[in-house]
Structures are given as structure tokens and as C-alpha cells.
Design an enzyme around this catalytic site. Sequence first.
Site, mmCIF file in Angstrom:
data_model
loop_
_atom_site.group_PDB
_atom_site.id
_atom_site.type_symbol
_atom_site.label_atom_id
_atom_site.label_comp_id
_atom_site.label_asym_id
_atom_site.label_seq_id
_atom_site.Cartn_x
_atom_site.Cartn_y
_atom_site.Cartn_z
ATOM 1 N N ASP A 63 0.866 -1.184 0.000
ATOM 2 C CA ASP A 63 0.000 0.000 0.000
ATOM 3 C C ASP A 63 0.903 1.235 0.000
ATOM 4 O OD1 ASP A 63 -2.211 1.635 0.296
ATOM 5 O OD2 ASP A 63 -2.032 1.652 2.466
ATOM 6 N N THR A 96 -3.240 5.230 -3.823
ATOM 7 C CA THR A 96 -2.079 5.917 -3.240
ATOM 8 C C THR A 96 -0.821 5.645 -4.063
ATOM 9 O OG1 THR A 96 -1.957 4.050 -1.731
ATOM 10 C CG2 THR A 96 -2.846 6.073 -0.854
ATOM 11 N N THR A 97 -0.710 4.416 -4.570
ATOM 12 C CA THR A 97 0.480 4.081 -5.365
ATOM 13 C C THR A 97 0.465 4.836 -6.684
ATOM 14 O OG1 THR A 97 0.316 1.896 -4.384
ATOM 15 C CG2 THR A 97 1.866 2.148 -6.162
ATOM 16 N N ASP A 395 -9.040 -0.015 2.033
ATOM 17 C CA ASP A 395 -9.125 0.475 0.649
ATOM 18 C C ASP A 395 -10.428 0.028 0.002
ATOM 19 O OD1 ASP A 395 -6.702 1.519 1.090
ATOM 20 O OD2 ASP A 395 -5.622 0.470 -0.484
#
Length: 544
Positions: A63, A96-97, A395
Site C-alpha cells: 500500500d 495511493t500508489t 481500501d
Amino acid sequence: MFGGQQPILVLSQNTKRESGRKVQLENIQAGKAIADVIRTCLGPQAMLKMLMDPMGGIVMTNDGNAILREITVQHPAAKSMIEIARTQDEEVGDGTTSVIVLAGEMLAAAEPFLQQQIHPTVIIRAYREALEDIVNHLQTDLSVQLDVKDKAKMADVVKACVGTKFIGKWSDMAVKIALDAVETVTLNENGRLEVDIKRYAKVEKIPGGAIEESCVLKGVMLNKDVTHPKMRRYIENPRIVLLDCSLEYKKGESQTNVEIIGEQDFTRMLQIEEEFVQRVCADIIAVKPDLVFTEKGVSDLAQHYLLKAGITAIRRLRKTDNLRIARACGATIVNRTEELTEKDVGTGAGLFEIKKIGDEYFTFVTQCKDPKACTILLRGASKDILNETERNLQDALHVARNLVLEPRLVAGGGAVEMAASQLLTRKQVKGPYTAVARALEIIPRTLAQNCGANTIRALTALRAKHASHTGDGVCAWGIDGESGEIVDMNEKNIWEPLAVKLQTYKTAVETAILLLRIDDIVSGSKKRGGNEPTNPAAMAQGQE
């Protein structure tokens, strides 16, 4: 005229100043370095990162936000990159990545223009224009409407989110948990939608068992046991009273002195204390509850009275747990026992029981009629697995929540990036504007890279597909993250929520703009000992 003078030092002696082109290029390098750390964590074939914290604990995750939270960086530009991962996590919970990878690529795309001596504000203007165009296209012709009642379609979208995570192997279970939990906590009051997963969908992790045993409880679970061993541990259809006052004699806030003359006065004092506790218990017993939860303590005497009346008491609850129980069973939290009335009693729960899982006792208030709060029970082999599962599940929960609040979808697997890139290229604006179009291609390229496909071949074929697309619908060709082949996302059923994508692009481009705006870094360090050169001449020599 002024020849041979000493250099005038305006800044303090131990302040380091860097300015101009050098700073901008350094910021770009820092952004790219952070993006490189995370690049392999994108897509279904993502690698895990193992991070050691200073205390010796380990974190295993893919994550983006969790990785960057654990890394300590020196460079100020890198710090602001880490900040955007956190923003993305708080706002929409997923992506987020991608946001870091995209921001790094946006910065890299600006580098050649800076080397051609183009002013940063020109680049920034082009970036802004490109971002506006992307956002407009996404909200209109690149996204499709979703029917929130269509459970299968919702499940597909959440599955696409979970598929890139560690719990991808148990995706069906994770999707079911996420959708059930979000459905439970969704409140629709006079047209106002509220989905508060942070407060009302609590994730409880219990080591042991298998991941398949995880589930959503139709109610609440607490890590508590009854206060007195003889109290009932299994009650069907309990009447529940929630208090946030203590069931013991109130002591004075400050130190109090009492002067006693006769010995009977001392006995009387103790008696008054007991009478007070008795009165409090009588108030509770009057509404005939089966269960009393309180956030404060319960004295031995109060336990005795409640036990005699056949009431089970549980003490020292967290405030958040109390609120969840209130939402689940329909009780009202009462501050003073004198004010207890029949309508404060919660009757919505179907079962109260205490089970022993592992070494600890857990209280379950389940089978609620219409719970507006729930507990997600996670099981797993070790703490590390549980932590990673929880992060992945958060998520998934956020994605499900975004769908309920804004039911629009875009094609996944890098398809939407390619489509947006094509639209920008078709405008045929030279310079940094087209650089944004090229930078967007980093997402499908990274997806292809991470599963070991031939990136150049895959991207060329994908570009050709998008360029030759003439139909009126969305061109949904993207990279299959499992095999690296080009597939139609309509058939593959990989969709992502529009809210996540919008936030990703806005955050990535605006961070790139912010870092390009910087042309000076002044870092002052405090004096450590007296070993710094003090006179300006020595300082000037040190700078050369």
C-alpha cells in the site's frame, strides 16, 4: 570602485541556500526517487515491500501510503510527495500508489523543458490547462453511470480494487465484507447520504484461525468480559442500557477533609455512600434492563445489586464502542441514571453472548434488527498478515463508499489513462501540454512492466487501439495486469470509481506544479558545538 571588498553575507553563517535551476532539477530527482521506490507496487502482480522501523518491528505491505509512512526522508520535496499519498488515502482511500507514480512522472516530463530554459510558469500553465481538460473529459465522455442497486456490478468494481492487493486471493470474501459493511453503515436522512466507515465500521483483528473465517457481524464486538463471574453470559433479545457515568460513589475532585466527632458519624458516612450506590442501581433496575454498558467503573456493591436483579454489567467501554452499540441496538447513551426512561432502552439487538477466542473473552451484541454500525472480524495466521489485510480492506471499504456517494465509473487497467492521453494529443498543442499526455502513459506502462511483458510492444499496440477507436462509447482497451496482454476492460470487468481517478490526477498534477514553483531552498541548521567557522572569509571559502 568597490573592488577587492569582502563578500557581504546577509544570511546567517550556518544557513545553506540553493537556488535556481539546480533546485528545480533536484526536486525532480527527489520526486522520481520516491516514485521509483513504489513503482513495483502497482497492479495485480505487485511486489511487497518489507520495512523495518526504528523499534525493530516490521511492516510488510504494498500500500503506497503505508510504505511512505514508514520511510524517513531528508529532502523537503520528497516529504511533500509523501504528504500527497496521505492526502489520497484520507480523501478517497485508494490509488495511493498510482498518485505517487503519476506525480513522479509529471515531474520527469517537465525536466527536458527546464533544460531548454523554458520558464517554470509556462510549464505550469500548460499543466493546469491539461488538468482541466482531463477533469472535464473524465466527468463527461470517459466515465459511465453505475446503478448502486446492481450488486454484481458494485462487486466487480470493488474486486478490481482488491485484486491488486495482498488479499486478492480471497477477493470474493473481501468484496462481500466491504459491500456488507458499507451497506450497513449507510444512512439516508431526508436526502442526505452519510457513509461513515471510520467511526461505525470497526475492524477487529484476532490472530489465529484462517483468513476465510473473517466476516461482518450484524452488530458489535468488544474486547470485554462481564464484571462479575456469576452474571449471565448469554442473553437473547436483551434490553440494553448505555451509560457514561460511573456506578460507584463519587469522590471529591480535590482533596477533602472531613471532621468526625462521634463514631456513629463515621458509620453514617459509609452508609450514605452505600445509599447513593443503591439509589443509582435502583434507577437502573426500574427500567428492567438485561444488560448495562458503562464507560466508567462499576463498584463491587453496584455489581452485587445488579447481579441480584439479574442484570449483566460491562464496564470501561471506549466512547467509540459505546456509540457503535447505540447505533446498532437503538439505545440512547444516558449521562445520569435519574434520567433513564423506557425510550432510552435499546431493544434492537437479538443476541448478547460472550465467547472466548484464543486467550481473551469477547462480547458480541449481534443479530440486530436494523444495525447502523457493524464490526468486521478479521482472522489470520500472524499479526503482519492481519495488519496488511486490514489495510487492504480499508481500501476496499473506501471504494465501496465512493461508489455509494458518487456512482460513476471509469475503465481500469490503464485504459482511462490511455484514453485521456489520446484526447490531449488530439488537441495538438505543442510543448508541456503534450508532455502531460505522455506522462499519463506511465500507468499502463508500469502495469505491463510489473508482470514482465514487453512494455514497448504492449504500449505501441495499446496506443494504436486507442488511436483507431471511432465508436461513440468509451475506448476501454487496457493492460491486463495478470498477463500483460491488451484486453477490453468491458469483457474483463475491471472498473474503478471516478472519485478515485479524479483525486489521483488532481493531486499528482498539482504536486508537480507545486514542486516546479520552488526555485530556492534555504535550510538553516542550528549550531551544534562551536566548530563552525565564524568569520565571513572562512565561511566564503567553505562555500566554494
